[in-house]
Design a protein around this motif. Structure first.
Motif: not given
Length: 317
Positions: A173-182, A49-52, A184-185, A221-234
Motif C-alpha cells: 500500500e502507498v500510505l501517502d496516496a491521499r496526499a497525492v490525490r489531494t 493529462a493530469e500527471v503523477v 492532483l485535485g 507505481a502500479a499500486l499508486l496508479a490504482v490508488a489515485v484512480g489513474a486511467d493509464t500507467l506508462v
C-alpha cells in the motif's frame, strides 16, 4: 497540439532518466538527465493529462551506501529507509525544478510538488529470508566478509567482486496516496513514491517504522496508479516495446495485447527477471485492476497515453 486528453496518468521513469547515458550519477549528469525527462513530461501535461511521476533511485542509494562505508568512523551510517527518504527528497527537488522550468517555457501555469512517500510492506514477507536485490558497490572478498560478520548479506559476483544484497519485499500500500490525490485535485503535477517508496511496516504500537529493504519502483507505481484512480500507467524504459523471444532470431515486439495474453507470455518465461519482468508484472497488475498500461521509451510517453506507441496492455474485462 492535440486536444486535451483529460486523463489521469502515472508515469514511472526508468533509471536511465535519472543518470547520464553511461550511468554516471554525478549531480551534473543527473540534472541533465532529469531536464531531458522533464521536457517529455511537460509535453504530456500540455496534452491535458493530469500527471503523477514516480522514478528510480538505485544509483543514488548506492552512492549514499558508499558514503556510509567511507565515513562510518566519523558520521554514523544511516539505514536503507533513510537512504530512500534522502534520495526521494533530492530527486524530487531536482524533478520539480526541471519540470517547472519546462512548463514555464510552454506558458503552462501548472504547479509541481513532490511528496516524500512511504510504502507499506509485510515484515514477514519471505523476501527477508532470501535477500536478492543488489545495492551499493562491489568490494574485495575480505572487506565483504567483514560486513557479513556485521550481519549484512553479500554475494560473490566473480571478477567484479562481492556485492551486498538486500530484501525486496512486496509493496502492499502507498500510505501517502491521499496526499497525492489531494495535489492532483488542486491542479498539481505530483512527484511521488520515488524508488518504490520508503519501505515501512506497522509497529506494535500501530505506528510505521522504516525497514531495511528496497522496493521495486514499477510494482509500487502500479499500486499508486490504482490508488489515485489513474486511467493509464506508462512505464518509461529504454526500449520502445516489450519483446517476445528476446535475443533470438524470432524476436518480435508486442504492440497491443490483453492482460490475459500477456500473463500467459509471462508465465512462459518470456520476460527476464530483474529487467523486463517487473515492468510487465506492474503493467499486468494495473491492467487487471481495470486500467490501461503501456511500456515504451520516455520520448514517446504522450503517444503512449494516446495508445499509439509502445506495448499497450488493455484493461482486463
Amino acid at each position: 497540439m492535440r486536444e486535451p486528453e483529460n486523463r489521469r496518468v502515472v508515469v514511472a521513469l526508468g533509471g536511465n532518466a535519472m543518470t547520464g547515458p553511461d550511468g554516471t550519477a554525478t549531480p551534473q549528469a543527473q540534472r541533465a538527465a532529469v531536464a531531458i525527462a522533464a521536457e517529455c513530461v511537460a509535453d504530456l501535461v500540455a496534452s491535458g493529462a493530469e500527471v503523477v511521476l514516480t522514478h528510480g533511485n538505485g544509483p543514488q542509494v548506492g552512492n549514499l551506501l558508499v558514503k556510509n562505508e567511507l565515513t562510518a568512523h566519523v558520521v554514523p551510517p544511516v539505514p536503507l529507509d533513510w537512504c530512500g527518504a534522502q534520495t526521494q527528497g533530492t530527486l524530487g527537488f531536482t524533478i520539480v525544478s526541471a519540470l517547472e522550468s519546462a512548463l514555464r517555457r510552454r506558458s503552462i501555469p501548472v504547479p509541481v510538488a513532490a511528496v516524500v512517500t512511504r510504502t507499506l510492506i509485510d515484515p514477514a514477507d519471505p523476501a527477508f529470508g532470501r535477500p536478492t536485490k543488489p545495492v551499493g558497490r562491489h568490494l574485495p572478498r575480505a572487506q565483504a566478509l567483514h560486513r557479513v560478520a556485521q550481519g549484512q548479506h553479500w554475494v560473490d559476483r566473480g571478477a567484479a567482486g562481492w556485492r551486498r544484497v538486500v530484501a525486496s519485499p512486496e509493496p502492499l500500500e502507498v500510505l501517502d496516496a491521499r496526499a497525492v490525490r489531494t495535489l492532483l485535485g488542486a491542479g498539481f503535477v505530483a512527484v511521488a513514491a520515488g524508488g518504490g517508496g520508503i519501505p515501512v511496516a506497522h509497529g506494535a504500537d500501530g505506528t510505521e517504522r522504516g525497514v531495511e529493504a528496497v522496493l521495486d519502483k514499477d510494482l509500487t507505481a502500479a499500486l499508486l496508479a490504482v490508488a489515485v484512480g489513474a486511467d493509464t500507467l506508462v512505464i518509461a524504459t529504454d526500449v520502445p516495446h516489450a519483446m517476445l523471444d528476446f535475443g533470438t532470431e524470432r524476436e518480435r515486439p508486442i504492440a497491443r495485447t490483453t492482460a490475459r495474453e500477456l500473463r500467459q507470455h509471462a508465465a512462459a518465461g518470456q520476460f527476464t527477471e530483474g529487467s523486463m519482468g517487473p515492468k510487465v508484472e506492474a503493467a499486468l497488475r494495473f491492467a487487471e485492476h481495470g486500467g490501461r498500461a503501456v511500456i515504451t521509451t520516455l520520448d514517446r510517453i504522450t503517444e503512449a497515453v494516446a495508445g499509439t506507441a509502445g506495448t499497450v496492455v488493455a484493461a482486463a474485462g
